[in-house]
Design a protein around this motif. Sequence first.
Motif, PDB file in Angstrom:
ATOM      1  N   ARG A   1      -5.098  -4.168  -6.096  1.00 43.65           N
ATOM      2  CA  ARG A   1      -4.838  -3.986  -4.656  1.00 43.65           C
ATOM      3  C   ARG A   1      -4.245  -2.609  -4.334  1.00 43.65           C
ATOM      4  O   ARG A   1      -4.001  -2.291  -3.178  1.00 43.65           O
ATOM      5  N   LEU A   2      -3.894  -1.832  -5.348  1.00 39.77           N
ATOM      6  CA  LEU A   2      -3.239  -0.550  -5.091  1.00 39.77           C
ATOM      7  C   LEU A   2      -4.286   0.467  -4.621  1.00 39.77           C
ATOM      8  O   LEU A   2      -5.465   0.285  -4.913  1.00 39.77           O
ATOM      9  N   PRO A   3      -3.971   1.540  -3.883  1.00 38.99           N
ATOM     10  CA  PRO A   3      -2.598   1.898  -3.535  1.00 38.99           C
ATOM     11  C   PRO A   3      -2.058   1.240  -2.275  1.00 38.99           C
ATOM     12  O   PRO A   3      -0.857   1.199  -2.066  1.00 38.99           O
ATOM     13  N   ASP A   4      -2.935   0.683  -1.392  1.00 35.69           N
ATOM     14  CA  ASP A   4      -2.412   0.322  -0.064  1.00 35.69           C
ATOM     15  C   ASP A   4      -2.195  -1.183   0.118  1.00 35.69           C
ATOM     16  O   ASP A   4      -1.806  -1.629   1.185  1.00 35.69           O
TER      17      ASP A   4
ATOM     18  N   ARG B   1       2.716  -3.675   0.701  1.00 39.11           N
ATOM     19  CA  ARG B   1       3.004  -2.603   1.665  1.00 39.11           C
ATOM     20  C   ARG B   1       4.496  -2.533   1.986  1.00 39.11           C
ATOM     21  O   ARG B   1       5.087  -1.457   2.009  1.00 39.11           O
TER      22      ARG B   1
ATOM     23  N   ASN C   1       6.347  -1.051  -0.930  1.00 42.38           N
ATOM     24  CA  ASN C   1       6.083   0.388  -1.040  1.00 42.38           C
ATOM     25  C   ASN C   1       6.920   1.198  -0.066  1.00 42.38           C
ATOM     26  O   ASN C   1       7.322   2.313  -0.358  1.00 42.38           O
ATOM     27  N   GLU C   2       7.153   0.608   1.122  1.00 42.08           N
ATOM     28  CA  GLU C   2       7.947   1.338   2.121  1.00 42.08           C
ATOM     29  C   GLU C   2       9.412   1.437   1.714  1.00 42.08           C
ATOM     30  O   GLU C   2      10.106   2.350   2.102  1.00 42.08           O
TER      31      GLU C   2
ATOM     32  N   ASP D   1      -4.881  -8.000   4.721  1.00 40.93           N
ATOM     33  CA  ASP D   1      -3.602  -8.250   5.393  1.00 40.93           C
ATOM     34  C   ASP D   1      -3.111  -9.680   5.119  1.00 40.93           C
ATOM     35  O   ASP D   1      -2.762 -10.414   6.038  1.00 40.93           O
TER      36      ASP D   1
END
Length: 458
Positions: free
Chosen positions: A228-231, A243, A246-247, A235
Amino acid sequence: MMDVPNRNALYVPPFPRRTAGPVPVWRGFFGERARTAVYGWSQRAFELDYFKRNVFGHNVHIPLHPDLVQHVLLDNAANYVKPDLVKKLLVPTIGRGLLSSDGPLWREQRRIVAANFAPAAVDTLVPAFAGAASAAAEGWDRGGVRDMAAEATATTMRVISDTLFAGDPRLTTDAAMAHITAALEGVSEARLQVLLGLPLIPLSLRGLAGRRGQRFLRSTLTAVVRDRLPDGGPDDFLGKLIRALNERFEPREALALAVDNAATFYLAGHETTANAVTWALFLLSEQAELQEQTAQEARKAIAVGSQDPELPDRLPLLRRLLEESLRLYPPVPRFDRQAVEADRIGESEVAPGDFISIWPWLIHRHCKLWDEPDAFDPDRFAAGRVERHRFQYLPFGGGPRLCVGARFAMAEALTVLAHWLARWRFQPVPGREVRPSGMVTLRPAGGLPLRISPVSSG
Ligand code: HEM
């Protein structure tokens, strides 16, 4: 097993024999008691407000009065964290995910996942619950004897994979199911090693299978997350989780926590619910008339809409039955905390580092809290019945660490049971004894073979 007089014609399902006198601590590490948390209790344990044990030099407080339980889980919750020993046991499998972390890291992770389990979000999952239930039943053909514990596990595994991991096929294979069972069973052996301060090296075939199961789970979920990386991809739960992590965290830490939580939710999210469905089916299989009433309720509810979000709300009888089933056979029969600072639980001094064991198994069958505690009576949960203390019924724990998936689990179990009961009849296999087993979660030993037949065949 022990036969209990059947007063007022209430059904008393099987439970392990209780001794008259106290049970020595060493007994907990041999025989059935070492494999099954709910074995080897004395009757006194179901009568006291509180007692204390010493296990290999560790003080273990066992509060049973709901006020004392509330003190630990809610009023002074900040002082009672997940024990280091439990973390040591769980970290190789679920890392520092939501279930096995504390303090700011726990709070941050709880905030990240909470929205996925809010009522509106769970409502949207009813079609997935119904779909998994129907897909399982398609393979039942014309019936016969089936292990309903295995059917429930395969179904809840599919639900978790479909709802949280976009149906990733790597998570629902027979091998995955066998590895996870082995990983959970390996924990009882590792538990003794952790208590004695020994290194976590597998000592038996069961321990080895457990270690292999653990590795399978970690490597499969690492692959699922890496893909699933990078994003984060779609949804869904996993995408949102990746996500959000990552934030807030640097990339290595974010990846590690994504895998930890994938493992946490995969494990915590299906095994317990499978056990809830299994015990409910067992109780229904023993009571043909009640089964027929719940089946009629299910058929009516499904006729209105087989997958709509309100389906679980149209099943009041089945809900009461499930609640009573969770009382008598709590899928999580005990969970633990460790004191950070000195405190008192009621009259008893607690020193920093002491353990507190919360035992739904004992509290749910406590003589001072329930009328006929061992008897099956779903009407205890009927609206307008005697008010309960909110810490005397804890299938999902309590306080800030209440199971985040409680609503998900109830909606899922109700939907799956309704779909199965509407079309199938479940009968016991004559002569087969059902007994609870398991150190971490409570399931029937050796599964739950039931004779099933399609309702239309009469
Ligand atoms: C009948 C089914 C279930 C039962 C009986 C159950 C029981 C529990 C209990 C007793 C706890 C609290 C443990 C403690 O305080 O130490 C807990 C926590 C948790 N459960 Fe469940 N659970 C069920 C289903 C689920 C489902 C479906 C999910 C996710 C999809 C889930 C995810 C979790 C997680 C992540 C935690 C840790 C929460 C935290 O510490 O903030 N559970 N569960």
